[in-house]
Motif scaffolding. Structure first.
Motif, PDB file in Angstrom:
ATOM      1  N   VAL A 230      30.615   9.548 -46.112  1.00  0.00           N
ATOM      2  CA  VAL A 230      28.802   8.698 -45.710  1.00  0.00           C
ATOM      3  C   VAL A 230      28.295   7.816 -46.331  1.00  0.00           C
ATOM      4  O   VAL A 230      27.708   6.744 -45.136  1.00  0.00           O
ATOM      5  CB  VAL A 230      28.256   9.893 -47.156  1.00  0.00           C
ATOM      6  CG1 VAL A 230      26.636   9.494 -46.405  1.00  0.00           C
ATOM      7  CG2 VAL A 230      28.367  11.790 -45.801  1.00  0.00           C
ATOM      8  N   VAL A 231      28.971   7.040 -47.329  1.00  0.00           N
ATOM      9  CA  VAL A 231      28.922   5.223 -47.755  1.00  0.00           C
ATOM     10  C   VAL A 231      28.986   4.318 -45.930  1.00  0.00           C
ATOM     11  O   VAL A 231      28.496   3.346 -45.895  1.00  0.00           O
ATOM     12  CB  VAL A 231      29.665   4.861 -48.781  1.00  0.00           C
ATOM     13  CG1 VAL A 231      29.286   3.339 -49.134  1.00  0.00           C
ATOM     14  CG2 VAL A 231      28.826   5.939 -49.918  1.00  0.00           C
ATOM     15  N   GLN A 232      30.312   5.229 -45.880  1.00  0.00           N
ATOM     16  CA  GLN A 232      31.007   3.663 -45.143  1.00  0.00           C
ATOM     17  C   GLN A 232      29.795   3.829 -43.366  1.00  0.00           C
ATOM     18  O   GLN A 232      29.630   2.972 -42.693  1.00  0.00           O
ATOM     19  CB  GLN A 232      32.518   4.429 -44.003  1.00  0.00           C
ATOM     20  CG  GLN A 232      33.451   3.477 -45.817  1.00  0.00           C
ATOM     21  CD  GLN A 232      34.978   4.590 -44.583  1.00  0.00           C
ATOM     22  OE1 GLN A 232      34.715   5.222 -44.520  1.00  0.00           O
ATOM     23  NE2 GLN A 232      35.699   3.270 -46.082  1.00  0.00           N
TER      24      GLN A 232
ATOM     25  N   GLU B 242      33.742   2.077 -39.233  1.00  0.00           N
ATOM     26  CA  GLU B 242      33.917   3.239 -38.458  1.00  0.00           C
ATOM     27  C   GLU B 242      34.727   3.784 -39.562  1.00  0.00           C
ATOM     28  O   GLU B 242      35.672   2.915 -39.249  1.00  0.00           O
ATOM     29  CB  GLU B 242      34.642   2.927 -36.991  1.00  0.00           C
ATOM     30  CG  GLU B 242      35.378   4.493 -36.273  1.00  0.00           C
ATOM     31  CD  GLU B 242      36.088   4.027 -35.172  1.00  0.00           C
ATOM     32  OE1 GLU B 242      36.740   4.711 -34.772  1.00  0.00           O
ATOM     33  OE2 GLU B 242      35.592   2.724 -34.717  1.00  0.00           O
ATOM     34  N   PRO B 243      34.455   4.885 -39.893  1.00  0.00           N
ATOM     35  CA  PRO B 243      36.514   5.017 -41.426  1.00  0.00           C
ATOM     36  C   PRO B 243      37.213   5.998 -40.568  1.00  0.00           C
ATOM     37  O   PRO B 243      37.185   6.416 -39.600  1.00  0.00           O
ATOM     38  CB  PRO B 243      35.526   6.117 -41.908  1.00  0.00           C
ATOM     39  CG  PRO B 243      33.948   6.909 -40.852  1.00  0.00           C
ATOM     40  CD  PRO B 243      34.086   5.569 -40.377  1.00  0.00           C
TER      41      PRO B 243
ATOM     42  N   ARG C 269      35.211  -4.957 -44.075  1.00  0.00           N
ATOM     43  CA  ARG C 269      34.370  -4.198 -45.192  1.00  0.00           C
ATOM     44  C   ARG C 269      33.466  -5.496 -45.422  1.00  0.00           C
ATOM     45  O   ARG C 269      34.273  -6.416 -46.089  1.00  0.00           O
ATOM     46  CB  ARG C 269      34.531  -3.600 -45.752  1.00  0.00           C
ATOM     47  CG  ARG C 269      35.407  -2.110 -46.177  1.00  0.00           C
ATOM     48  CD  ARG C 269      35.903  -1.700 -47.162  1.00  0.00           C
ATOM     49  NE  ARG C 269      36.814  -0.207 -46.588  1.00  0.00           N
ATOM     50  CZ  ARG C 269      36.743   1.047 -47.137  1.00  0.00           C
ATOM     51  NH1 ARG C 269      36.255   1.185 -48.428  1.00  0.00           N
ATOM     52  NH2 ARG C 269      37.547   2.020 -47.021  1.00  0.00           N
ATOM     53  N   GLY C 270      31.747  -4.932 -45.347  1.00  0.00           N
ATOM     54  CA  GLY C 270      31.259  -6.596 -45.981  1.00  0.00           C
ATOM     55  C   GLY C 270      30.789  -7.072 -45.119  1.00  0.00           C
ATOM     56  O   GLY C 270      29.579  -8.276 -45.609  1.00  0.00           O
TER      57      GLY C 270
ATOM     58  N   GLU D 184      31.373  -9.896 -35.457  1.00  0.00           N
ATOM     59  CA  GLU D 184      31.694 -10.904 -35.680  1.00  0.00           C
ATOM     60  C   GLU D 184      33.330 -10.651 -34.695  1.00  0.00           C
ATOM     61  O   GLU D 184      34.259 -11.248 -34.700  1.00  0.00           O
ATOM     62  CB  GLU D 184      32.185 -11.107 -37.212  1.00  0.00           C
ATOM     63  CG  GLU D 184      31.287 -11.468 -37.514  1.00  0.00           C
ATOM     64  CD  GLU D 184      31.983 -12.170 -38.926  1.00  0.00           C
ATOM     65  OE1 GLU D 184      32.471 -12.012 -39.576  1.00  0.00           O
ATOM     66  OE2 GLU D 184      30.098 -13.025 -39.294  1.00  0.00           O
ATOM     67  N   GLY D 185      33.863  -9.475 -35.035  1.00  0.00           N
ATOM     68  CA  GLY D 185      35.467  -8.395 -34.464  1.00  0.00           C
ATOM     69  C   GLY D 185      36.513  -8.332 -35.841  1.00  0.00           C
ATOM     70  O   GLY D 185      36.636  -8.885 -34.939  1.00  0.00           O
ATOM     71  N   ARG D 186      36.017  -9.039 -36.516  1.00  0.00           N
ATOM     72  CA  ARG D 186      37.133  -9.284 -37.536  1.00  0.00           C
ATOM     73  C   ARG D 186      37.823  -7.752 -38.215  1.00  0.00           C
ATOM     74  O   ARG D 186      37.069  -6.635 -38.613  1.00  0.00           O
ATOM     75  CB  ARG D 186      36.723  -9.834 -38.987  1.00  0.00           C
ATOM     76  CG  ARG D 186      35.964 -11.458 -38.620  1.00  0.00           C
ATOM     77  CD  ARG D 186      35.927 -12.135 -39.321  1.00  0.00           C
ATOM     78  NE  ARG D 186      37.035 -12.146 -40.556  1.00  0.00           N
ATOM     79  CZ  ARG D 186      37.043 -13.028 -41.644  1.00  0.00           C
ATOM     80  NH1 ARG D 186      35.470 -13.418 -42.114  1.00  0.00           N
ATOM     81  NH2 ARG D 186      38.029 -12.535 -42.687  1.00  0.00           N
ATOM     82  N   THR D 187      38.690  -7.472 -37.803  1.00  0.00           N
ATOM     83  CA  THR D 187      39.537  -6.306 -38.414  1.00  0.00           C
ATOM     84  C   THR D 187      40.603  -6.599 -39.224  1.00  0.00           C
ATOM     85  O   THR D 187      41.069  -7.798 -39.123  1.00  0.00           O
ATOM     86  CB  THR D 187      40.330  -5.408 -36.844  1.00  0.00           C
ATOM     87  OG1 THR D 187      41.114  -6.136 -36.654  1.00  0.00           O
ATOM     88  CG2 THR D 187      38.688  -5.806 -36.316  1.00  0.00           C
TER      89      THR D 187
END
Length: 309
Positions: A16-18, A24-25, A104-105, A110-113
Motif C-alpha cells: 500500500v505504501v509503495q 511498482e512493487p 525508491r525516493g 528519471e527512469g533509474r532502476t
C-alpha cells in the motif's frame, strides 16, 4: 537473528505504501527485516543482568563485532538461503533477484532502476548491519573499551592469569578523584604484593569472578591489607557497562513518584527506590522480623501484640 520476513499483513501494508508513492512493487515483496534482530542473544542477556560479569561482557562485545563484520563480508549467501527456505515453508513467493525495480525516493520520470538483489543486499542488509556497528561503537567506544580491558585484569580465573599491574595502575589515574596523589604513587607496589600473595593462597583458587573475589577478600580480611586493590574491585563491581539497570531505575521513578506523590523528599524517595529495584531481596525477608527490628530501635507509644515479641 535470522528473521527476514514478516506475515502477509505486513507485506500488504508495504504494498500500500509503495502504491501511494507511485512505485511498482515487486510481487510478494520480501519485507525489510528489523536491524535490531541481528544480534547475539547471549550479549543482550548478559548486559541486562544485575550481576554483570565485566570479563564476559567484554569478550562477548568483541565476538559480536567480529560476527557482524564476518556477516557483512560473506554472510549474505547463507542468510538469503535461509530466507528462501523460510519462504518455501510459508508458501511465500520470493521475487527474482535479477528483476529491475524503480529506485525508491526518486521520480519515475528519471527512469533509474536497480535490481532486487541490489535493493535487498546493499540498501537493506548492509545498511542494517552498518547501523548496528555504529551503535555498538557508540555504546562501547574506545575509551570505554580501555576501561573495561583494564578492569578485566582483576579476573581471578586461572590463578589471576590476566593480572596486569600497568593496566590496573592506570585505573588509578583514570579515577583520580577516588585516589589521592600518594595512592597513585603506591598502588603499583601494592598490586605487585597483592598478586603474589593471592596466588600463593589456596582459598583464592576457588574464585570464579570479581564478585566472588571481593567476598573472599572480605572473608580473609585482605581488604584491610590491600585497601587500594579492594577499591579497584569496588569500582569494577559498580561499573555501569550497560544502561539496563539505569533504565530500570528510571522506570521505577515513574512508578513511585506519581502525581499524588510529587512532593516526596529525596531521602524517602531514595529508600522507596531501593525497596522497589531490589524487591527480589526484600521479598525473601520475613515481615515479622522487620516489624521486630523496627520496634527495637526505640521505645514507642504503641506496643506490639505479644505474639510479635
Amino acid at each position: 537473528m535470522r528473521r527476514f520476513l514478516v506475515d502477509r499483513a505486513s507485506i500488504e501494508n508495504v504494498n500500500v505504501v509503495q502504491q501511494e508513492a507511485e512505485l511498482e512493487p515487486p510481487p510478494n515483496v520480501v519485507n525489510e527485516f528489523n536491524p535490531n534482530e541481528i544480534e547475539t542473544n547471549e550479549l543482550s542477556n548478559i548486559l541486562q543482568r544485575k550481576d554483570l560479569n565485566i570479563v564476559n561482557a567484554m569478550e562477548l562485545v568483541d565476538v559480536v563485532k567480529a560476527r557482524l563484520g564476518t556477516m557483512r563480508e560473506s554472510g549474505w549467501n547463507n542468510f538469503f538461503a535461509d530466507v528462501q527456505g523460510f519462504c518455501v515453508a510459508k508458501s511465500i513467493l520470493v521475487p527474482n533477484m535479477d528483476d529491475e525495480i524503480p529506485v525508491r525516493g526518486r521520480s519515475r520520470a528519471e527512469g533509474r532502476t536497480i535490481t532486487n538483489l541490489h535493493h535487498y543486499r546493499a540498501e537493506i542488509f548492509y545498511v542494517a548491519i552498518d547501523k548496528i556497528c555504529v551503535e555498538m561503537d557508540h555504546r562501547f567506544s574506545e575509551g570505554s573499551n580501555i576501561i573495561l580491558d583494564c578492569f578485566s585484569c582483576l579476573d581471578p580465573k586461572n590463578s589471576f592469569s590476566k593480572f596486569d599491574v600497568d593496566k590496573l595502575a592506570r585505573l588509578a589515574d583514570i579515577y583520580h578523584a577516588d585516589f589521592s596523589y600518594d595512592d597513585r604513587g603506591t598502588i603499583r607496589d601494592q598490586l605487585e604484593t597483592y598478586v603474589l600473595q593471592v596466588r600463593r593462597n589456596a582459598s583464592f583458587s576457588t574464585c570464579e569472578d570479581v564478585q566472588s573475589l571481593a567476598m573472599k577478600m572480605v572473608q580473609t580480611e585482605k581488604h584491610l591489607v590491600f585497601p587500594l586493590v579492594y577499591k579497584l574491585i569496588e569500582l569494577a563491581l559498580i561499573l555501569p557497562v550497560s544502561t539496563a539497570s539505569v533504565e530500570r531505575a528510571f522506570s521505577a521513578m515513574k512508578i513511585i513518584k506519581s502525581k499524588l506523590r510529587n512532593k516526596i523528599n529525596d531521602v524517602w524517595f531514595n529508600d522507596l527506590m531501593v525497596c522497589y529495584t531490589e524487591r527480589e531481596i526484600f521479598k525473601s525477608l520475613d515481615d515479622i522480623d522487620i516489624i521486630r527490628t523496627f520496634t527495637a530501635k526505640k521505645s514507642r507509644k504503641g506496643h506490639l501484640p505479644r505474639n510479635f515479641i
